[in-house]
Design an enzyme around this catalytic site. Structure first.
Site, PDB file in Angstrom:
ATOM      1  N   SER A  23       0.361  -1.696   0.122  1.00 39.40           N
ATOM      2  CA  SER A  23       0.152  -0.483  -0.204  1.00 39.40           C
ATOM      3  C   SER A  23       0.776   1.425  -0.038  1.00 39.40           C
ATOM      4  O   SER A  23       0.526   2.206   0.098  1.00 39.40           O
ATOM      5  CB  SER A  23      -1.028  -0.011   0.623  1.00 39.40           C
ATOM      6  OG  SER A  23      -0.291   0.399   2.334  1.00 39.40           O
ATOM      7  N   ASN A 110      -1.846  -2.846  12.810  1.00 38.20           N
ATOM      8  CA  ASN A 110      -3.618  -2.956  13.007  1.00 38.20           C
ATOM      9  C   ASN A 110      -4.791  -1.494  13.597  1.00 38.20           C
ATOM     10  O   ASN A 110      -5.507  -0.536  13.119  1.00 38.20           O
ATOM     11  CB  ASN A 110      -5.032  -4.159  13.244  1.00 38.20           C
ATOM     12  CG  ASN A 110      -4.560  -4.924  12.139  1.00 38.20           C
ATOM     13  OD1 ASN A 110      -3.718  -5.329  11.182  1.00 38.20           O
ATOM     14  ND2 ASN A 110      -4.940  -6.046  12.264  1.00 38.20           N
ATOM     15  N   THR A 155     -39.344  27.820  -9.859  1.00 40.33           N
ATOM     16  CA  THR A 155     -39.961  26.606  -9.500  1.00 40.33           C
ATOM     17  C   THR A 155     -40.193  25.488 -10.996  1.00 40.33           C
ATOM     18  O   THR A 155     -40.632  26.406 -11.831  1.00 40.33           O
ATOM     19  CB  THR A 155     -41.475  26.289  -9.181  1.00 40.33           C
ATOM     20  OG1 THR A 155     -42.868  26.820  -9.563  1.00 40.33           O
ATOM     21  CG2 THR A 155     -41.618  26.843  -7.525  1.00 40.33           C
ATOM     22  N   HIS A 156     -40.033  24.942 -11.229  1.00 42.16           N
ATOM     23  CA  HIS A 156     -39.262  23.512 -12.252  1.00 42.16           C
ATOM     24  C   HIS A 156     -39.018  24.117 -13.918  1.00 42.16           C
ATOM     25  O   HIS A 156     -38.977  24.561 -14.891  1.00 42.16           O
ATOM     26  CB  HIS A 156     -40.802  23.492 -13.006  1.00 42.16           C
ATOM     27  CG  HIS A 156     -42.288  23.145 -11.729  1.00 42.16           C
ATOM     28  ND1 HIS A 156     -42.580  22.229 -12.021  1.00 42.16           N
ATOM     29  CD2 HIS A 156     -42.996  24.206 -11.307  1.00 42.16           C
ATOM     30  CE1 HIS A 156     -43.179  21.640 -11.182  1.00 42.16           C
ATOM     31  NE2 HIS A 156     -43.654  22.825 -10.137  1.00 42.16           N
ATOM     32  N   SER A 277     -12.652  27.858 -26.144  1.00 45.24           N
ATOM     33  CA  SER A 277     -12.716  26.919 -26.923  1.00 45.24           C
ATOM     34  C   SER A 277     -11.953  27.236 -27.951  1.00 45.24           C
ATOM     35  O   SER A 277     -11.521  27.941 -28.811  1.00 45.24           O
ATOM     36  CB  SER A 277     -13.693  27.164 -28.023  1.00 45.24           C
ATOM     37  OG  SER A 277     -13.717  26.473 -29.705  1.00 45.24           O
ATOM     38  N   LYS A 283     -16.125  31.757 -27.687  1.00 48.66           N
ATOM     39  CA  LYS A 283     -16.687  31.335 -26.550  1.00 48.66           C
ATOM     40  C   LYS A 283     -15.669  31.804 -25.098  1.00 48.66           C
ATOM     41  O   LYS A 283     -14.307  31.407 -25.172  1.00 48.66           O
ATOM     42  CB  LYS A 283     -16.651  29.415 -26.662  1.00 48.66           C
ATOM     43  CG  LYS A 283     -17.438  28.844 -28.103  1.00 48.66           C
ATOM     44  CD  LYS A 283     -18.990  28.801 -27.204  1.00 48.66           C
ATOM     45  CE  LYS A 283     -19.459  27.734 -26.849  1.00 48.66           C
ATOM     46  NZ  LYS A 283     -19.522  26.734 -27.467  1.00 48.66           N
ATOM     47  N   ASN A 285     -16.181  29.614 -21.611  1.00 47.67           N
ATOM     48  CA  ASN A 285     -16.926  28.532 -21.610  1.00 47.67           C
ATOM     49  C   ASN A 285     -16.842  28.245 -19.678  1.00 47.67           C
ATOM     50  O   ASN A 285     -15.895  28.591 -18.955  1.00 47.67           O
ATOM     51  CB  ASN A 285     -16.524  27.047 -21.663  1.00 47.67           C
ATOM     52  CG  ASN A 285     -16.941  26.855 -23.334  1.00 47.67           C
ATOM     53  OD1 ASN A 285     -18.005  27.231 -23.481  1.00 47.67           O
ATOM     54  ND2 ASN A 285     -16.084  26.602 -23.704  1.00 47.67           N
ATOM     55  N   GLU A 290     -18.723  23.514 -14.255  1.00 45.01           N
ATOM     56  CA  GLU A 290     -19.072  21.557 -15.433  1.00 45.01           C
ATOM     57  C   GLU A 290     -18.324  20.955 -14.739  1.00 45.01           C
ATOM     58  O   GLU A 290     -18.646  19.542 -13.933  1.00 45.01           O
ATOM     59  CB  GLU A 290     -18.855  22.084 -16.678  1.00 45.01           C
ATOM     60  CG  GLU A 290     -19.801  22.924 -17.260  1.00 45.01           C
ATOM     61  CD  GLU A 290     -19.738  23.401 -18.657  1.00 45.01           C
ATOM     62  OE1 GLU A 290     -18.203  22.362 -19.353  1.00 45.01           O
ATOM     63  OE2 GLU A 290     -20.283  23.443 -19.294  1.00 45.01           O
ATOM     64  N   TYR A 317      -9.389  -6.737  12.049  1.00 44.49           N
ATOM     65  CA  TYR A 317      -9.628  -6.801  10.534  1.00 44.49           C
ATOM     66  C   TYR A 317      -9.359  -6.783   9.707  1.00 44.49           C
ATOM     67  O   TYR A 317      -8.872  -8.946   9.538  1.00 44.49           O
ATOM     68  CB  TYR A 317      -7.490  -5.658  11.130  1.00 44.49           C
ATOM     69  CG  TYR A 317      -6.918  -5.488  10.085  1.00 44.49           C
ATOM     70  CD1 TYR A 317      -6.943  -4.330   9.673  1.00 44.49           C
ATOM     71  CD2 TYR A 317      -6.320  -7.122   9.028  1.00 44.49           C
ATOM     72  CE1 TYR A 317      -6.605  -3.582   8.905  1.00 44.49           C
ATOM     73  CE2 TYR A 317      -5.544  -5.948   7.569  1.00 44.49           C
ATOM     74  CZ  TYR A 317      -5.932  -4.803   7.752  1.00 44.49           C
ATOM     75  OH  TYR A 317      -5.296  -3.514   6.304  1.00 44.49           O
ATOM     76  N   GLN A 322      -7.659  -2.154   3.977  1.00 40.52           N
ATOM     77  CA  GLN A 322      -6.898  -1.158   2.966  1.00 40.52           C
ATOM     78  C   GLN A 322      -7.518  -0.595   2.186  1.00 40.52           C
ATOM     79  O   GLN A 322      -6.707   0.775   1.684  1.00 40.52           O
ATOM     80  CB  GLN A 322      -5.667  -1.678   2.282  1.00 40.52           C
ATOM     81  CG  GLN A 322      -4.849  -1.462   2.017  1.00 40.52           C
ATOM     82  CD  GLN A 322      -3.348  -2.123   2.285  1.00 40.52           C
ATOM     83  OE1 GLN A 322      -2.624  -2.808   2.746  1.00 40.52           O
ATOM     84  NE2 GLN A 322      -3.156  -2.788   0.393  1.00 40.52           N
ATOM     85  N   LYS A 325      -8.466   4.130   1.918  1.00 36.34           N
ATOM     86  CA  LYS A 325      -7.214   5.239   1.987  1.00 36.34           C
ATOM     87  C   LYS A 325      -7.912   5.992   0.508  1.00 36.34           C
ATOM     88  O   LYS A 325      -8.135   6.924  -0.178  1.00 36.34           O
ATOM     89  CB  LYS A 325      -5.877   4.267   1.648  1.00 36.34           C
ATOM     90  CG  LYS A 325      -5.432   4.351   2.967  1.00 36.34           C
ATOM     91  CD  LYS A 325      -4.819   3.513   3.564  1.00 36.34           C
ATOM     92  CE  LYS A 325      -4.753   3.303   4.776  1.00 36.34           C
ATOM     93  NZ  LYS A 325      -5.646   1.849   5.162  1.00 36.34           N
TER      94      LYS A 325
HETATM   95  N1  ARG Z   1      -1.598  -0.937   4.772  1.00 32.49           N
HETATM   96  C1  ARG Z   1      -2.074  -2.050   5.775  1.00 32.49           C
HETATM   97  C2  ARG Z   1      -3.998  -1.015   5.877  1.00 32.49           C
HETATM   98  O1  ARG Z   1      -3.799   0.142   5.395  1.00 32.49           O
HETATM   99  C3  ARG Z   1      -2.094  -2.002   7.542  1.00 32.49           C
HETATM  100  C4  ARG Z   1      -2.291  -2.719   8.025  1.00 32.49           C
HETATM  101  C5  ARG Z   1      -1.561  -4.141   7.599  1.00 32.49           C
HETATM  102  N2  ARG Z   1      -2.310  -5.014   8.747  1.00 32.49           N
HETATM  103  C6  ARG Z   1      -1.771  -6.060   8.527  1.00 32.49           C
HETATM  104  N3  ARG Z   1      -2.258  -6.936   8.841  1.00 32.49           N
HETATM  105  N4  ARG Z   1      -2.075  -7.106   7.181  1.00 32.49           N
HETATM  106  O2  ARG Z   1      -4.410  -1.667   6.271  1.00 32.49           O
END
Ligand code: ARG
Length: 459
Positions: A23, A110, A155-156, A277, A283, A285, A290, A317, A322, A325
């Site tokens: 990760s 964890n 409205t509408h 454009s 143009k 824009n 948007e 866990y 993971q 993120k």
């Molecule tokens: N990279 C892991 C995560 O974001 C960290 C925790 C890893 N823990 C494990 N038991 N493999 O969740």
């Protein structure tokens, strides 16, 4: 490959497996939180005599050195490590030797990752909340300038009744005010410290969890270690609040796009916030509006993705977590950028008072007030509605506004009409007679603005 757990394995991890599992590519941005959490953990370990004072000093100096070096670009967070936790720990051991190997006492990745993510999210919430504040202040100053800028309320998407620009923008002020309160609520609920939950079942070391929690600005430790490592509710709440912010920004963007169109010309987006454009030289824009509208989909996507990832997970866990993120980071980045750009666009936009007023005059937005005029002179509302309907039809045929119709024409349809009808249906009268709480009349709006100003002072 550089991982923390080679001991019970007899074979190298397959390279594809390693890459799939790692990760570091995206959790590298947690380096400062990871180090901050480790420093608090080590201070607690020393206070509890699990580490010596000398070990504590060495580890903290080492961690601070890593932080400085990363920040100054002297130390690269290399992809050869599995994750940010492995990078920091391995670098520490490289730099300070034996003492570094004690950092992970009484801790698991964890509870460590749960902590890092909470620290990061909490500070993002503050940044997002500051940006909401900027937006609210910008809205407020535009509102203060446009208490007498009349425009049609719709409205509408059909012209309905006259309002003012201040009143229209006030609706958005209310929406973003609720968004701010939602962010605050999330922070209150999420502010417990996972550290000390260990892998899932706490630890056998005499940790002082209260102490670590207070060092890191939490209200206290998470009270169940299984929940401590596997709670992602706060991210779901945040993604939900961010989705609502984007929904609000997207509605607002849609209006800016309509108002900026050639047909409406209620506003002109500043050159600095418009794009051209490549083929059509004329143009200009509204790309920023948007894009904000378009990016709303990304944020909704992140919420849906995390809800789905979490729904089947047994305690505690699981590696699925993971995945939180990239979605959360992308959503936080997106909303931060959208809030910044939208506020910039709003603050520099030109509001065309005359166009708005003309549009309200020619859209029969005062028809309800013409009916009310008759009601106030004894005509039943249903009859008044019919009479004004006929007048509107007449005006449509003649291509004029209600206030351009001669009095004789009014009186041909109802003799209740007198010269004062023109005053009664002027935009100014129509708006300023609406003075109940929440209405667009000047008197009501001035009260609302006062409340909003006070609100911003206490923000
Ligand atoms: N990279 C892991 C995560 O974001 C960290 C925790 C890893 N823990 C494990 N038991 N493999 O969740």
């Amino acid at each position: 490959m550089a991982q923390l757990w080679g001991g019970r394995f007899t074979k190298e991890t397959d390279q594809l497996v390693y890459d799939f599992n790692a990760s570091i590519r995206f959790d590298r941005r947690l380096y400062a939180e990871d180090i901050r959490g480790s420093i608090a953990h080590v201070m607690m370990l020393a206070k509890q005599k699990i580490l010596t004072e000398a070990e504590k000093e060495d580890i903290i100096a080492g961690l601070e050195g890593i932080l400085d070096d990363v920040e100054q670009g002297k130390l690269e967070i290399s992809d050869k490590y599995e994750d940010i936790h492995s990078f920091v720990e391995a670098t520490l051991i490289d730099r300070i030797g034996e003492a570094g190997k004690k950092l992970h006492t009484g801790r698991s990745r964890n509870d460590q990752v749960a902590l890092d993510m909470k620290l990061y999210t909490r500070s993002e919430i503050h940044k997002l909340d500051d940006l909401l504040k900027e937006l609210l202040l910008t809205l407020l100053s535009v509102m203060e300038e446009h208490l007498d800028t009349y425009m049609p309320g719709f409205t509408h998407l059909q012209k309905a009744q006259p309002i003012t620009l201040a009143h229209h923008l006030g609706a958005y002020f209310e929406m973003f005010k609720r968004d701010h309160e939602r962010l605050r609520d999330i922070e209150k609920r999420m502010n417990t410290c996972p550290l000390g939950s260990g892998a899932l079942a706490g630890t056998t070391y005499p940790l002082d969890r209260q102490y670590t929690a207070s060092l890191l600005g939490f209200d206290g430790p998470a009270l169940n270690s299984m929940d401590g490592v596997s709670d992602r509710d706060y991210l779901l709440e945040l993604l939900s609040a961010l989705s609502v912010i984007m929904m609000h920004l997207s509605r607002f963007s849609e209006e800016v796009i309509i108002w900026n169109s050639n047909e409406y010309q209620f506003v002109e987006i500043d050159d600095a916030y418009s794009t051209g454009s490549s083929i059509m030289p004329q143009k200009k824009n509204p790309d920023i509006a948007e894009l904000v509208r378009g990016k709303t989909g990304r944020v909704y996507g992140a919420l849906n993705a995390l809800l789905t990832a979490m729904k089947g997970l047994p305690l505690a866990y699981n590696k699925d977590m993971q995945e939180d993120k990239e979605w959360a980071f992308d959503a936080m980045d997106t909303v931060r950028h959208c809030l910044t750009l939208f506020t910039g666009m709003l603050g520099t936009m030109q509001f065309k008072k005359d166009r708005m007023e003309e549009s309200a005059r020619h859209g029969f937005t005062n028809a309800t007030d013409a009916a009310d005029y008759l009601v106030n002179r004894g005509v039943a509302f249903r009859d008044a509605h019919g009479i004004v309907g006929r007048l509107v039809l007449l005006c449509i045929e003649k291509g004029i506004a209600l206030d351009e119709l001669p009095l004789e024409e009014y009186q041909k349809i109802s003799d209740v009409f007198a010269e004062d009808i023109y005053e009664a249906i002027s935009l100014k009268t129509c708006v300023n007679k609406r003075v109940t709480t929440g209405a667009p009349g000047r008197e009501a709006m001035e009260k609302a603005l006062k409340i909003y100003r006070n609100y911003m002072e206490e923000y």
